[in-house]
Design an enzyme around this catalytic site. Structure first.
Site, PDB file in Angstrom:
ATOM      1  CB  ALA A   1      -3.976 -17.842 -16.402  1.00 12.24           C
ATOM      2  N   PRO A   2      -3.547 -16.379 -19.284  1.00 12.73           N
ATOM      3  CG  PRO A   2      -2.841 -16.517 -21.514  1.00 12.73           C
ATOM      4  CD  PRO A   2      -4.066 -16.344 -20.665  1.00 12.73           C
ATOM      5  N   GLY A   3      -1.736 -14.308 -18.778  1.00 15.54           N
ATOM      6  CA  GLY A   3      -0.875 -13.219 -18.325  1.00 15.54           C
ATOM      7  C   GLY A   3      -0.717 -12.079 -19.321  1.00 15.54           C
TER       8      GLY A   3
ATOM      9  CG  ASP B   1      -9.598 -10.130 -19.428  1.00 13.90           C
ATOM     10  OD1 ASP B   1     -10.479  -9.633 -20.152  1.00 13.90           O
ATOM     11  OD2 ASP B   1      -8.699 -10.881 -19.861  1.00 13.90           O
TER      12      ASP B   1
ATOM     13  CB  CYS C   1     -12.631 -11.796 -25.531  1.00 13.82           C
ATOM     14  SG  CYS C   1     -12.593 -13.389 -24.733  1.00 13.82           S
TER      15      CYS C   1
ATOM     16  CG  ASP D   1     -13.780 -18.486  -5.275  1.00 15.75           C
ATOM     17  OD1 ASP D   1     -14.148 -19.288  -6.137  1.00 15.75           O
ATOM     18  OD2 ASP D   1     -14.497 -17.516  -4.885  1.00 15.75           O
TER      19      ASP D   1
HETATM   20  N1  SAM Z   1      -6.620 -11.822 -18.405  1.00 13.78           N
HETATM   21  C1  SAM Z   1      -6.097 -12.961 -19.137  1.00 13.78           C
HETATM   22  C2  SAM Z   1      -5.118 -12.456 -20.186  1.00 13.78           C
HETATM   23  O1  SAM Z   1      -5.242 -11.318 -20.633  1.00 13.78           O
HETATM   24  O2  SAM Z   1      -4.197 -13.219 -20.533  1.00 13.78           O
HETATM   25  C3  SAM Z   1      -7.212 -13.792 -19.735  1.00 13.78           C
HETATM   26  C4  SAM Z   1      -8.210 -14.221 -18.701  1.00 13.78           C
HETATM   27  S1  SAM Z   1      -9.459 -15.281 -19.287  1.00 13.78           S
HETATM   28  C5  SAM Z   1     -10.500 -14.234 -20.183  1.00 13.78           C
HETATM   29  C6  SAM Z   1     -10.383 -15.581 -17.843  1.00 13.78           C
HETATM   30  C7  SAM Z   1      -9.664 -16.355 -16.748  1.00 13.78           C
HETATM   31  O3  SAM Z   1     -10.596 -16.548 -15.662  1.00 13.78           O
HETATM   32  C8  SAM Z   1      -9.184 -17.743 -17.139  1.00 13.78           C
HETATM   33  O4  SAM Z   1      -7.804 -17.849 -16.922  1.00 13.78           O
HETATM   34  C9  SAM Z   1      -9.953 -18.683 -16.224  1.00 13.78           C
HETATM   35  O5  SAM Z   1      -9.165 -19.760 -15.782  1.00 13.78           O
HETATM   36  C10 SAM Z   1     -10.346 -17.805 -15.057  1.00 13.78           C
HETATM   37  N2  SAM Z   1     -11.555 -18.279 -14.358  1.00 13.78           N
HETATM   38  C11 SAM Z   1     -12.389 -19.268 -14.725  1.00 13.78           C
HETATM   39  N3  SAM Z   1     -13.366 -19.414 -13.810  1.00 13.78           N
HETATM   40  C12 SAM Z   1     -13.141 -18.505 -12.849  1.00 13.78           C
HETATM   41  C13 SAM Z   1     -13.804 -18.172 -11.639  1.00 13.78           C
HETATM   42  N4  SAM Z   1     -14.888 -18.806 -11.253  1.00 13.78           N
HETATM   43  N5  SAM Z   1     -13.284 -17.185 -10.901  1.00 13.78           N
HETATM   44  C14 SAM Z   1     -12.183 -16.517 -11.297  1.00 13.78           C
HETATM   45  N6  SAM Z   1     -11.517 -16.792 -12.433  1.00 13.78           N
HETATM   46  C15 SAM Z   1     -11.992 -17.772 -13.199  1.00 13.78           C
END
Ligand code: SAM
Length: 459
Positions: A114-116, A180, A233, A163
Site C-alpha cells: 500500500a498504497p500501490g 519495499d 526510502c 503478516d
Molecule cells: N510499496 C508501497 C508503494 O510503492 O506504494 C509503499 C510501501 S511503504 C514503504 C511500506 C508498507 O509496509 C506500508 O504500507 C506499511 O503499512 C507496511 N508495513 C508496516 N509494518 C509492516 C510489517 N510489520 N510487515 C509488513 N508490512 C508492514
C-alpha cells in the site's frame, strides 16, 4: 514548504554530514528546494496526455510536471490513466526490466504494497498471464491499495492481508519478491517536512530490526532462480547497507549488479555487494535505496492441490451476461461469491486457488458486479477495468460533466427516455455507471465513498 534541518533534526544532520562528506552542502541545498512532481502513465490506458513533459530517465512511463495540479479535479486521474508517484521510486522499472524476462508468465509478490505505487508499476510491466500478489498487512491501507488497483484496472492481481511470515506457507512460489520495506522515511522529508517529528535514532533501529525479520520471513517463498528486490526510502545505512550485508551473510542469496548509465546520477557503492542510492542533489527525485539478490538454491513450489480437487474447485462457465460485459470473456473462469459475479483469468485459476488456500485474500479476480433477480448490476471495478467491453452503451462526458458525475451532482444528458445502464467515460476511459430507470429517473452509481467532495475548491 521545504525541509530545513533544525535543532530537532540535529542528530540526523550530523549523521548525514558524516555519511555524505564533501557532498553534504549540495545535499542540504537540494533538501531546501521543493520536490519535483511526477506521475507514471498507465501503459494499458495510454491517453497521450503529458507527452510533451520531461521524461523520467529510468522509467518510460514516468513524467515530470512543471507544477503540481489539483489531481482530484482531473477525471483522467480517477479513470486510472496515471498514478502520482515520486520519480526515484520508479527506478524499480529499470531493475525489473534488467533482471526479468517479463514476457514470461511469472509469479510476483509485492509484500508491503500500500498504497500501490509499485504494485501498479509492476502490473503495467507484467504479462497479463502473470500473477501479481499485492500484500498489505494494515487494514486501512489495504483498502486504499484495493481502490488504487481498481482504478488501475488489471485483472491478474490478488490482494492479500497477511503478516509476512504467512508467505512461508508458499515455499519456492515466487519468481520475484519486492520488499519495499516500512522504513524511517528520511528520503521523503523534503516532500513531508513534518515527518521529522517522528524521526528518532531509536525508530531507525526499530525499523532496521523489523526489516530483518520481514526479510527472513519472506526468503523461503522465493523460487530457485527467483529475485529479491529490497528497497527503502531512507538514507540510513543501518536500514540499507547493513541489512543487505546481514542478508548476504545469513542467506543463500547472491547479490546482483545492475547496468546503469552514469548520467542518471544514481550513486553506486560496492560493499561486497552492489547497492544503489538516489539522492536529491544528484538527480530529480527523492531519497531511495535499492539492492537486488537472486536465490540460487532451494526447491520449486509443490502445489498440494490434487488434480481432482482443482477440477472440483474449478469455477462454473460463463453465462450470457458475462459475455456482454467483457472484451474477451473466453479468457475467464467465472464464480459467484456473496452474490457477486467474479471473473478469474483461466491461466491463473490454479495459482489463485493455491494462494487462497494459504493466505487471507481481500480481493481477487475481476468483480463484474452483483446479481439482482438474474440481472447483473455492474460493479465500479468493471467500469474502470482494462478489460471491460468497448461495445457497451456508453455516455462520454467532457471534463466538467465528468467532474459533476464524480461529485454526484445531477447530470442531465437527454437520457430520460432511454432506460438502461450506461458506462460513463471521459476521454475514452471508463469512470463508472449511470442507470436510467423506467421512470426516466437517473441513478448515479459512482460509489459514494469515492465521490469527490470539493468540486470547486477555489470557491
Ligand atoms: N510499496 C508501497 C508503494 O510503492 O506504494 C509503499 C510501501 S511503504 C514503504 C511500506 C508498507 O509496509 C506500508 O504500507 C506499511 O503499512 C507496511 N508495513 C508496516 N509494518 C509492516 C510489517 N510489520 N510487515 C509488513 N508490512 C508492514
Amino acid at each position: 514548504m521545504a525541509f530545513h534541518f533544525d535543532q530537532s533534526s540535529d542528530a540526523l544532520r550530523k549523521r548525514l554530514f558524516d555519511q555524505l562528506g564533501d557532498q553534504f552542502t549540495a545535499f542540504e541545498i537540494a533538501m531546501a528546494q521543493s520536490s519535483p512532481t511526477s506521475i507514471r502513465l498507465n501503459p494499458r490506458k495510454m491517453n497521450g496526455l503529458f507527452d510533451n513533459q520531461e521524461k523520467v530517465l529510468w522509467c518510460p512511463q514516468g513524467r515530470y510536471l512543471e507544477s503540481r495540479p489539483n489531481f482530484t479535479l482531473d477525471p483522467l486521474f480517477h479513470a486510472g490513466t496515471y498514478y502520482v508517484q515520486e520519480a526515484s521510486s520508479m527506478f524499480l522499472y529499470h531493475v525489473v526490466d534488467q533482471v526479468l524476462d517479463t514476457s514470461r508468465n511469472l509469479r510476483v509478490l509485492d509484500l508491503c504494497a500500500a498504497p500501490g505505487g509499485k504494485t501498479s508499476l509492476l502490473q503495467g510491466m507484467l504479462h497479463h498471464n502473470s500473477v501479481l500478489v499485492a500484500n498489505e498487512v494494515i487494514s486501512g491501507r489495504n483498502k486504499i491499495l484495493r481502490q488504487n488497483m481498481i482504478r488501475w484496472g488489471g485483472d491478474n492481481h490478488i490482494i492479500t492481508q497477511n503478516d509476512p511470515k504467512s508467505f512461508q506457507k508458499l515455499p519456492g512460489f515466487f519468481d520475484l519478491v519486492l520488499l519495499d520495506a516500512p522504513c524511517s522515511g528520511e528520503g521523503l522529508l523534503r516532500k513531508e517536512p513534518s515527518a521529522i517529528e517522528q524521526w528518532s535514532e531509536r525508530n531507525v533501529l526499530h525499523c532496521a530490526s523489523r526489516q530483518r525479520r520481514i526479510l527472513s520471513d519472506v526468503i523461503p517463498a522465493l523460487a530457485p532462480g527467483g529475485f529479491l528486490i529490497y528497497s527503502t526510502c531512507t538514507f540510513s545505512e543501518i536500514e540499507n547497507e547493513l541489512n543487505m550485508k546481514w542478508l548476504q551473510e545469513n542467506s543463500d542469496l547472491t547479490p546482483l549488479t545492475l547496468e546503469i548509465p552514469d548520467f542518471w546520477g544514481i550513486h553506486q557503492e560496492d560493499h561486497g555487494f552492489p547497492a544503489y542510492r538516489m539522492y536529491p542533489h544528484r538527480l530529480k527525485g527523492e531519497g531511495f535505496f535499492i539492492a537486488v539478490f537472486q536465490k540460487t538454491s532451494g526447491k520449486p513450489f509443490q502445489s498440494k492441490i490434487m488434480r481432482s480437487t482443482f477440477r472440483a474447485n474449478r469455477f462454473e462457465g460463463s453465462i450470457q451476461e458475462d459475455n456482454f460485459w467483457l472484451k474477451a470473456p473466453e479468457r475467464y473462469d467465472f464464480l459467484i461469491r456473496d452474490q457477486h459475479r467474479i471473473a478469474i483469468p483461466k491461466a491463473l485459476s490454479k495459482d489463485f486457488l493455491d494462494l487462497s488456500l494459504n493466505l487471507r485474500i481481500t480481493s481477487s479476480g475481476l468483480n463484474l458486479g452483483k446479481m439482482y433477480h438474474g440481472e447483473l448490476k455492474p460493479s465500479p471495478e468493471l467500469a474502470l477495468s482494462q478489460h471491460v467491453s468497448i461495445d457497451l452503451p456508453n455516455i462520454s462526458l467532457d471534463s466538467e460533466c465528468a467532474l459533476d458525475y464524480l461529485a454526484h451532482i445531477n447530470i442531465n444528458h437527454g437520457l430520460e427516455n432511454t432506460e438502461g445502464r450506461y458506462l460513463v467515460s471521459h476521454g475514452g476511459y471508463g469512470l463508472g455507471w449511470l442507470h436510467v430507470l423506467k421512470t426516466g429517473q437517473i441513478r448515479n452509481n459512482y460509489p459514494s465513498a469515492w465521490r469527490i467532495l470539493k468540486r470547486h475548491p477555489q470557491k
